[in-house]
Motif scaffolding. Sequence first.
Motif, PDB file in Angstrom:
ATOM      1  N   VAL A   1      -5.217 -10.186   0.817  1.00  0.00           N
ATOM      2  CA  VAL A   1      -5.475  -8.970   0.400  1.00  0.00           C
ATOM      3  C   VAL A   1      -4.439  -8.172   1.004  1.00  0.00           C
ATOM      4  O   VAL A   1      -4.139  -7.618   2.110  1.00  0.00           O
ATOM      5  CB  VAL A   1      -6.864  -8.670   0.638  1.00  0.00           C
ATOM      6  N   LEU A   2      -3.908  -7.339   0.037  1.00  0.00           N
ATOM      7  CA  LEU A   2      -2.979  -6.261   0.552  1.00  0.00           C
ATOM      8  C   LEU A   2      -3.564  -5.018   0.943  1.00  0.00           C
ATOM      9  O   LEU A   2      -3.221  -4.572   2.166  1.00  0.00           O
ATOM     10  CB  LEU A   2      -1.611  -6.166  -0.435  1.00  0.00           C
ATOM     11  N   PHE A   3      -4.214  -4.295   0.174  1.00  0.00           N
ATOM     12  CA  PHE A   3      -5.086  -3.173   0.476  1.00  0.00           C
ATOM     13  C   PHE A   3      -6.116  -3.391  -0.505  1.00  0.00           C
ATOM     14  O   PHE A   3      -6.178  -3.805  -1.737  1.00  0.00           O
ATOM     15  CB  PHE A   3      -4.086  -1.922   0.222  1.00  0.00           C
ATOM     16  N   VAL A   4      -7.342  -2.449   0.026  1.00  0.00           N
ATOM     17  CA  VAL A   4      -8.659  -2.298  -0.645  1.00  0.00           C
ATOM     18  C   VAL A   4      -8.978  -0.806  -0.664  1.00  0.00           C
ATOM     19  O   VAL A   4      -8.731  -0.281   0.321  1.00  0.00           O
ATOM     20  CB  VAL A   4      -9.661  -2.906   0.119  1.00  0.00           C
ATOM     21  N   ASP A   5      -9.146  -0.366  -1.926  1.00  0.00           N
ATOM     22  CA  ASP A   5      -9.613   0.885  -2.012  1.00  0.00           C
ATOM     23  C   ASP A   5      -8.395   1.996  -1.508  1.00  0.00           C
ATOM     24  O   ASP A   5      -8.893   3.104  -1.026  1.00  0.00           O
ATOM     25  CB  ASP A   5     -11.112   1.167  -1.424  1.00  0.00           C
ATOM     26  N   ALA A   6      -7.222   1.453  -1.727  1.00  0.00           N
ATOM     27  CA  ALA A   6      -5.988   2.472  -1.283  1.00  0.00           C
ATOM     28  C   ALA A   6      -6.109   3.799  -2.184  1.00  0.00           C
ATOM     29  O   ALA A   6      -5.903   3.760  -3.224  1.00  0.00           O
ATOM     30  CB  ALA A   6      -4.756   1.863  -1.284  1.00  0.00           C
ATOM     31  N   SER A   7      -6.028   4.854  -1.653  1.00  0.00           N
ATOM     32  CA  SER A   7      -5.946   6.134  -1.722  1.00  0.00           C
ATOM     33  C   SER A   7      -4.909   7.397  -1.150  1.00  0.00           C
ATOM     34  O   SER A   7      -4.926   7.096   0.048  1.00  0.00           O
ATOM     35  CB  SER A   7      -7.261   6.913  -2.301  1.00  0.00           C
ATOM     36  N   PHE A   8      -4.088   7.414  -2.032  1.00  0.00           N
ATOM     37  CA  PHE A   8      -3.110   8.766  -1.384  1.00  0.00           C
ATOM     38  C   PHE A   8      -2.261   9.395  -2.617  1.00  0.00           C
ATOM     39  O   PHE A   8      -2.378   9.031  -3.875  1.00  0.00           O
ATOM     40  CB  PHE A   8      -2.022   8.035  -0.474  1.00  0.00           C
ATOM     41  N   GLN A   9      -1.748  10.484  -2.156  1.00  0.00           N
ATOM     42  CA  GLN A   9      -1.135  11.406  -3.220  1.00  0.00           C
ATOM     43  C   GLN A   9       0.295  11.724  -2.823  1.00  0.00           C
ATOM     44  O   GLN A   9       0.484  11.945  -1.661  1.00  0.00           O
ATOM     45  CB  GLN A   9      -2.077  12.734  -3.516  1.00  0.00           C
ATOM     46  N   VAL A  10       1.266  11.912  -3.957  1.00  0.00           N
ATOM     47  CA  VAL A  10       2.658  12.159  -3.547  1.00  0.00           C
ATOM     48  C   VAL A  10       2.681  13.434  -4.424  1.00  0.00           C
ATOM     49  O   VAL A  10       2.700  13.451  -5.660  1.00  0.00           O
ATOM     50  CB  VAL A  10       3.784  11.293  -3.868  1.00  0.00           C
ATOM     51  N   ASN A  11       3.165  14.828  -3.869  1.00  0.00           N
ATOM     52  CA  ASN A  11       3.317  15.736  -4.772  1.00  0.00           C
ATOM     53  C   ASN A  11       4.736  16.136  -4.993  1.00  0.00           C
ATOM     54  O   ASN A  11       5.501  15.484  -4.174  1.00  0.00           O
ATOM     55  CB  ASN A  11       2.640  17.140  -3.772  1.00  0.00           C
ATOM     56  N   PRO A  12       5.022  16.987  -5.721  1.00  0.00           N
ATOM     57  CA  PRO A  12       6.170  17.230  -6.253  1.00  0.00           C
ATOM     58  C   PRO A  12       7.234  17.812  -4.844  1.00  0.00           C
ATOM     59  O   PRO A  12       6.897  18.616  -4.455  1.00  0.00           O
ATOM     60  CB  PRO A  12       6.291  18.455  -7.381  1.00  0.00           C
ATOM     61  N   GLY A  13       8.282  17.270  -4.973  1.00  0.00           N
ATOM     62  CA  GLY A  13       9.337  17.566  -3.961  1.00  0.00           C
ATOM     63  C   GLY A  13       8.958  17.009  -2.393  1.00  0.00           C
ATOM     64  O   GLY A  13       9.669  17.288  -1.730  1.00  0.00           O
TER      65      GLY A  13
ATOM     66  N   VAL B   1      10.697  11.943  -3.066  1.00  0.00           N
ATOM     67  CA  VAL B   1      11.429  10.727  -2.239  1.00  0.00           C
ATOM     68  C   VAL B   1      10.041   9.842  -1.695  1.00  0.00           C
ATOM     69  O   VAL B   1       9.400  10.464  -0.704  1.00  0.00           O
ATOM     70  CB  VAL B   1      12.515  10.992  -1.423  1.00  0.00           C
ATOM     71  N   ILE B   2      10.076   8.471  -1.855  1.00  0.00           N
ATOM     72  CA  ILE B   2       9.287   7.637  -1.438  1.00  0.00           C
ATOM     73  C   ILE B   2      10.130   6.573  -0.584  1.00  0.00           C
ATOM     74  O   ILE B   2      10.854   5.839  -1.436  1.00  0.00           O
ATOM     75  CB  ILE B   2       8.237   6.973  -2.100  1.00  0.00           C
ATOM     76  N   MET B   3      10.159   6.396   0.525  1.00  0.00           N
ATOM     77  CA  MET B   3      11.379   5.316   0.974  1.00  0.00           C
ATOM     78  C   MET B   3      10.571   4.483   2.263  1.00  0.00           C
ATOM     79  O   MET B   3       9.765   5.021   3.294  1.00  0.00           O
ATOM     80  CB  MET B   3      12.499   6.150   1.624  1.00  0.00           C
ATOM     81  N   THR B   4      11.108   3.409   2.354  1.00  0.00           N
ATOM     82  CA  THR B   4      11.008   2.454   3.520  1.00  0.00           C
ATOM     83  C   THR B   4      12.158   2.330   4.191  1.00  0.00           C
ATOM     84  O   THR B   4      13.242   2.531   3.836  1.00  0.00           O
ATOM     85  CB  THR B   4      10.787   0.917   3.362  1.00  0.00           C
ATOM     86  N   SER B   5      12.001   2.236   5.580  1.00  0.00           N
ATOM     87  CA  SER B   5      13.430   2.355   6.563  1.00  0.00           C
ATOM     88  C   SER B   5      13.025   1.810   7.867  1.00  0.00           C
ATOM     89  O   SER B   5      11.781   2.287   8.290  1.00  0.00           O
ATOM     90  CB  SER B   5      13.938   3.504   6.372  1.00  0.00           C
ATOM     91  N   HIS B   6      13.813   0.822   8.433  1.00  0.00           N
ATOM     92  CA  HIS B   6      13.450   0.455   9.939  1.00  0.00           C
ATOM     93  C   HIS B   6      14.092   1.410  10.845  1.00  0.00           C
ATOM     94  O   HIS B   6      14.146   1.304  11.825  1.00  0.00           O
ATOM     95  CB  HIS B   6      13.918  -0.950   9.971  1.00  0.00           C
ATOM     96  N   ASP B   7      14.761   2.373  10.224  1.00  0.00           N
ATOM     97  CA  ASP B   7      15.470   3.365  11.096  1.00  0.00           C
ATOM     98  C   ASP B   7      14.722   4.602  11.431  1.00  0.00           C
ATOM     99  O   ASP B   7      14.529   5.274  10.517  1.00  0.00           O
ATOM    100  CB  ASP B   7      16.751   3.876  10.426  1.00  0.00           C
ATOM    101  N   ARG B   8      13.885   4.797  12.667  1.00  0.00           N
ATOM    102  CA  ARG B   8      13.028   5.635  12.969  1.00  0.00           C
ATOM    103  C   ARG B   8      13.878   7.131  12.894  1.00  0.00           C
ATOM    104  O   ARG B   8      13.278   8.103  12.475  1.00  0.00           O
ATOM    105  CB  ARG B   8      12.336   5.340  14.191  1.00  0.00           C
ATOM    106  N   ASP B   9      14.930   7.257  13.265  1.00  0.00           N
ATOM    107  CA  ASP B   9      15.725   8.504  13.193  1.00  0.00           C
ATOM    108  C   ASP B   9      15.955   9.081  11.953  1.00  0.00           C
ATOM    109  O   ASP B   9      15.881  10.033  11.672  1.00  0.00           O
ATOM    110  CB  ASP B   9      17.331   8.234  14.043  1.00  0.00           C
ATOM    111  N   VAL B  10      16.232   8.049  10.751  1.00  0.00           N
ATOM    112  CA  VAL B  10      16.240   8.536   9.660  1.00  0.00           C
ATOM    113  C   VAL B  10      15.151   8.945   8.949  1.00  0.00           C
ATOM    114  O   VAL B  10      14.967   9.915   8.343  1.00  0.00           O
ATOM    115  CB  VAL B  10      16.643   7.419   8.545  1.00  0.00           C
ATOM    116  N   CYS B  11      13.932   8.175   9.500  1.00  0.00           N
ATOM    117  CA  CYS B  11      12.552   8.819   9.080  1.00  0.00           C
ATOM    118  C   CYS B  11      12.227  10.244   9.605  1.00  0.00           C
ATOM    119  O   CYS B  11      11.628  11.107   8.819  1.00  0.00           O
ATOM    120  CB  CYS B  11      11.522   8.022   9.372  1.00  0.00           C
ATOM    121  N   ASN B  12      12.576  10.329  10.897  1.00  0.00           N
ATOM    122  CA  ASN B  12      12.167  11.557  11.525  1.00  0.00           C
ATOM    123  C   ASN B  12      13.037  12.778  10.724  1.00  0.00           C
ATOM    124  O   ASN B  12      12.402  13.890  10.931  1.00  0.00           O
ATOM    125  CB  ASN B  12      12.850  11.563  12.828  1.00  0.00           C
TER     126      ASN B  12
END
Length: 443
Positions: free
Chosen positions: A15-27, A211-222
Amino acid sequence: MIAFNSVTKQYGGQVLFVDASFQVNPGEKVGLVGPNGAGKTTIFRLLIGAEVPDDGTIEKPRRLTLGYFDQNVGDLRGRSVLAETVSGAGEVAELGEELKRLEALMADPEQAAELDRAIARYGEVQARFQELGGYEVEARAHTILAGLGLGETQIGDDVGHLSGGWKMRVALAKILLLRPDMLLLDEPTNYLDIESILWLEAFLRDYPGSVIMTSHDRDVCNRVVKKIIEIDGGQVRSYSGNYDFYEQARALEAARREAEYERQQAMLAKELRFIDRFRAQAAKAAQVQSRVKKLDKIDRIEPPRRLVEKHFDFRRPARSGDDAVKVAKLRKAYGEKVVHAGIDLLVRRGERWAVMGENGAGKTTLLKMIAGVLTPDAGEVTIGAAVTMGYFAQHQLEQLDVQATVLEELQAHAPTAGLGVLRNLAGAFGFHGDDVEKPVRVL
C-alpha cells in the motif's frame, strides 16, 4: 489547479497511500518528499494519466498542460542536440515542422496544382506559429542548453554522441522549453554540476507555472519550493514552507504523536491492570465490564513511525606516506582545446580537496588522470607510498555490469569480503533482503 481527493493506490500487497488528499495551486512550487519506494514517482504517473487510482479522484483542468521529466530518457539519437531540444516544444515544434513541409511544397514546380491550398494553409500555420512565439524558440533553446552546461560545439552535434548524463540534460531542456502549465520534475538535479544547478534554481523560481519536484538536494528545495508534500507510511501530509520548515514541523508533529501514543498506552495499561486484578471478584464485576466495553470503543493510536538512520563506518586505512598524490606539469588537450597546461598540486595525507570550475574546465579530466583512467599528454601523477585509491565516476553506471545483481557487483569489487559483510554494506545503502538479487539494469 490540481486536487487529489481521498486517493488510494497499492501494488499487490504494498500500500503506497490511503485516502491521500492535497492540492497544488497555480504558480506554487512544491517539493515531494518521502523514503525510496514511498510512492513519489507514482504520484507523477497518476498526474500524467499513466496510472489510475484504486480509489478516490484526481481533479485537474481539461486544458492543463503537463511537462514530466523522469530518469528514463530513452535512446536519443539521429538529431542534433538543438533539434532534439526544439522537438520538445509541443505545438510550436509541430507547427515549425509543418511550415518547413509547406515551404518545400511551394518551392517544388511539380506541386503547382497544390500551390493555392499550400499558401492558404501556410498563412494559417504561420499566424499560429508566431502567436506561440515560434520564432523565438531556437533562441530560448540556446539559452536553456547553455544554462544546463551544453556548449556551442555540443549543440550542433548528434545527441547520440553524448554520454548518458549529458542526454539527461537534453531531456530536461526539452521539458523546460515546452513551458507547460505545470512542471513535474523527478530528480532534475541529478547529473548537474553546481553552475547548472544554480541556473536551474533561478529558472524554477521565476517560472510562472506550477512546479512539483523531487530532489535529494535539500539546498535546492530550500531555495525553490514553498510547500512540501510528504509521503510516508501510506499517509500524505502537506506543509507550507521550505524543506527546513518542513523538518521542524515534522519533528514537532512526531513528538506530539509520540506523546499521544505514550499517554494512551499508559491509560490502556492502567485499565488492563484493573480488569485483570478484579476480574474474578463479583463485587467489581459491573466496573470490570464497564471498563472492558470502554476499551473496546477506544480508537487505538498506531505506534508512531520512527525514522531509521543508516550508518556506515569507513574502515581506518593503513597509514600512508605524508604525500598522498603529487601532480607535476600535467597537460591534457582534446584536439586544439587545451584543458590543462602544466598543473602542479600536492595532496597530503588526511586532506580534503574540492575541485571547482565551470563546465568544460576539466574537473572530471583531472580526476580521471589522477585515478589512472585517462593518460595525460605530458607530466605525471605520482601516488604516494601505501596509498590505496577508490574512484567514483560521474556516470557510474558506465562502470557497472548491468546484467549482474547488486550482490554479484559487490563481490566483483571485493572478492575477499564475506557474504555477511557485503549484505550489511548493501543494507547501509538501502538494499534490504531480496533487493541484493536485483540486476543492476532494473535499478
